[in-house]
Scaffold this active site. Structure first.
Site, PDB file in Angstrom:
ATOM      1  N   GLY A  47       8.875 -13.216  34.125  1.00  0.00           N
ATOM      2  CA  GLY A  47       9.394 -14.021  33.005  1.00  0.00           C
ATOM      3  C   GLY A  47      10.336 -15.090  33.505  1.00  0.00           C
ATOM      4  O   GLY A  47      11.350 -15.404  32.872  1.00  0.00           O
ATOM      5  N   GLN A  59      14.551 -17.839  29.005  1.00  0.00           N
ATOM      6  CA  GLN A  59      15.945 -18.237  28.804  1.00  0.00           C
ATOM      7  C   GLN A  59      16.877 -17.648  29.863  1.00  0.00           C
ATOM      8  O   GLN A  59      17.716 -18.345  30.424  1.00  0.00           O
ATOM      9  CB  GLN A  59      16.411 -17.798  27.401  1.00  0.00           C
ATOM     10  CG  GLN A  59      17.821 -18.256  27.056  1.00  0.00           C
ATOM     11  CD  GLN A  59      18.449 -17.479  25.890  1.00  0.00           C
ATOM     12  OE1 GLN A  59      17.917 -16.443  25.473  1.00  0.00           O
ATOM     13  NE2 GLN A  59      19.552 -17.974  25.389  1.00  0.00           N
ATOM     14  N   ASP A  83       5.702 -16.017  36.465  1.00  0.00           N
ATOM     15  CA  ASP A  83       5.551 -16.205  35.012  1.00  0.00           C
ATOM     16  C   ASP A  83       4.113 -16.621  34.744  1.00  0.00           C
ATOM     17  O   ASP A  83       3.379 -16.940  35.680  1.00  0.00           O
ATOM     18  CB  ASP A  83       6.543 -17.277  34.497  1.00  0.00           C
ATOM     19  CG  ASP A  83       6.896 -17.053  33.021  1.00  0.00           C
ATOM     20  OD1 ASP A  83       5.972 -16.925  32.196  1.00  0.00           O
ATOM     21  OD2 ASP A  83       8.095 -16.990  32.696  1.00  0.00           O
ATOM     22  N   ILE A  84       3.752 -16.636  33.452  1.00  0.00           N
ATOM     23  CA  ILE A  84       2.391 -17.087  33.120  1.00  0.00           C
ATOM     24  C   ILE A  84       2.285 -18.610  33.161  1.00  0.00           C
ATOM     25  O   ILE A  84       1.208 -19.148  33.155  1.00  0.00           O
ATOM     26  CB  ILE A  84       1.929 -16.590  31.719  1.00  0.00           C
ATOM     27  CG1 ILE A  84       2.990 -16.897  30.653  1.00  0.00           C
ATOM     28  CG2 ILE A  84       1.600 -15.106  31.754  1.00  0.00           C
ATOM     29  CD1 ILE A  84       2.524 -16.647  29.244  1.00  0.00           C
ATOM     30  N   TYR A 140       9.441  -4.803  19.058  1.00  0.00           N
ATOM     31  CA  TYR A 140      10.271  -5.184  20.216  1.00  0.00           C
ATOM     32  C   TYR A 140      11.303  -4.087  20.506  1.00  0.00           C
ATOM     33  O   TYR A 140      11.477  -3.663  21.656  1.00  0.00           O
ATOM     34  CB  TYR A 140      10.967  -6.514  19.904  1.00  0.00           C
ATOM     35  CG  TYR A 140      11.990  -6.968  20.912  1.00  0.00           C
ATOM     36  CD1 TYR A 140      11.626  -7.344  22.196  1.00  0.00           C
ATOM     37  CD2 TYR A 140      13.347  -7.048  20.565  1.00  0.00           C
ATOM     38  CE1 TYR A 140      12.563  -7.778  23.118  1.00  0.00           C
ATOM     39  CE2 TYR A 140      14.295  -7.496  21.472  1.00  0.00           C
ATOM     40  CZ  TYR A 140      13.900  -7.853  22.739  1.00  0.00           C
ATOM     41  OH  TYR A 140      14.836  -8.286  23.643  1.00  0.00           O
ATOM     42  N   LYS A 158      11.786  -1.566  23.755  1.00  0.00           N
ATOM     43  CA  LYS A 158      13.000  -1.478  24.577  1.00  0.00           C
ATOM     44  C   LYS A 158      13.463  -0.021  24.731  1.00  0.00           C
ATOM     45  O   LYS A 158      13.979   0.358  25.783  1.00  0.00           O
ATOM     46  CB  LYS A 158      14.108  -2.364  23.988  1.00  0.00           C
ATOM     47  CG  LYS A 158      13.841  -3.857  24.177  1.00  0.00           C
ATOM     48  CD  LYS A 158      13.606  -4.218  25.644  1.00  0.00           C
ATOM     49  CE  LYS A 158      13.423  -5.688  25.908  1.00  0.00           C
ATOM     50  NZ  LYS A 158      13.026  -5.970  27.310  1.00  0.00           N
TER      51      LYS A 158
END
Ligand code: SER
Length: 315
Positions: A8, A12, A32-33, A140, A144
């Protein structure tokens, strides 16, 4: 020299974490993609990686003989509710692929962020303790909790040095967050500076835990580097500062006196209402010396000046 593979890397947090890690002497394999922002290439070797591709995860981790992994790739809360199957694939399968490859290639340390989203409506909302009820209602949040439980399982079963910290909303100017419920606290700065007005998607009195990016980077690096013998827990609350959109609006008016903010709550209000209002991070303080530095005025000054500079340099 420790070689760290980061997933990732265009997101951010990674776009600011990678330069900070490189500055501390770590060698970074950024993945990352999509290709990274230009300036990231100075700090890291970049490889395209979709974390749902188990063979590619395995082959990259093997090929680069990495010492550690920081697995940041994840679909955030609001985007996850719009596309739960995507979140299932990226967040759950991605996690399994990373942990299995880490075990196979004897990676020493794996840090994977968790979130305040791992808590749910039955969790105590104020000063939420480190160890408490975790029954999240978003895909999400569920992913987690899975990060924490599966990571801790790999630690106790296979001796993997797994670590996790529950980020609150993270405020930064470099890269926008992608599809979170705390995004209003970033958007208000962009819209406020660029247009002088902002329509907020949660109610003005919705109090949420937040953190300035420098605190987020410090927390991540401090936990990553904490001596293993000091850790009793593996997953940690980290608090910064809790505030409402109205409190942020008032602070931001020091810089933009004519700022106009409207409140039009949407589906994200329900998500926000299921999360804690404030976080007790005493366990992180005791075990690895965590302490945040940014209160609300300092966070607003930092974000306003960083973003104004960025937006000016684009003109
Ligand atoms: N910022 C995240 C979100 O809103 C919380 O971890 O989804």
């Amino acid at each position: 020299m420790t070689r760290i593979l980061v997933t990732g890397s265009a997101g951010q947090i990674s776009t600011e974490l990678i330069p900070a890690l490189a500055e501390r002497g770590y060698e970074i394999i950024a993945t990352d993609i999509r290709p990274p922002p230009e300036d990231e290439l100075e700090f890291a070797e970049f490889q395209i990686l979709d974390v749902t591709d188990s063979q590619k995860v395995d082959s990259l981790i093997g090929k680069f003989s990495v010492d550690a992994i920081i697995h940041n790739a994840s679909i955030l809360s609001a985007k996850g509710e719009q596309d739960p199957l995507l979140a299932l694939n990226v967040n759950f399968r991605g996690l399994e692929n990373v942990l299995l490859a880490a075990k196979k290639h004897r990676v020493k340390k794996v840090l994977i962020p968790s979130s305040i989203a791992a808590f749910g409506p039955q969790t105590p909302k104020d000063h939420t303790p480190n160890d408490t009820i975790m029954r999240p209602t978003t895909i999400y949040g569920i992913s987690k909790v899975y990060v924490e439980l599966l990571g801790e399982y790999f630690h106790s079963k296979y001796g993997l040095d797994f670590r996790s910290l529950r980020y609150p909303g993270v405020i930064s100017a470099k890269t926008k967050p992608g599809g979170g419920t705390t995004d209003w606290a970033v958007e208000i700065f962009y819209e406020g500076i660029e247009t002088g007005s902002y329509t907020c998607f949660v109610k003005k009195d919705t109090i949420m835990p937040m953190m300035a990016m420098p605190d987020c980077i410090n927390a991540t690096i401090q936990l990553f580097e904490a001596p293993e013998e000091n850790l009793i827990h593996r997953s940690f609350n980290v608090a910064g500062v809790s505030f409402t959109p109205e409190m942020l609006e008032t602070e931001l008016k020091r810089h933009i006196p004519d700022l106009q903010v409207e409140y039009k709550p949407d589906f994200r209000q329900l998500i926000a209402d299921s999360w804690p209002r404030s976080i007790d991070d005493s366990v992180a303080r005791e075990e690895w010396g965590w302490k945040h530095e940014y209160d609300l005025p300092k966070l607003v000054d930092y974000m306003f000046s960083d973003l104004s500079m960025k937006l000016k340099s684009k003109v």
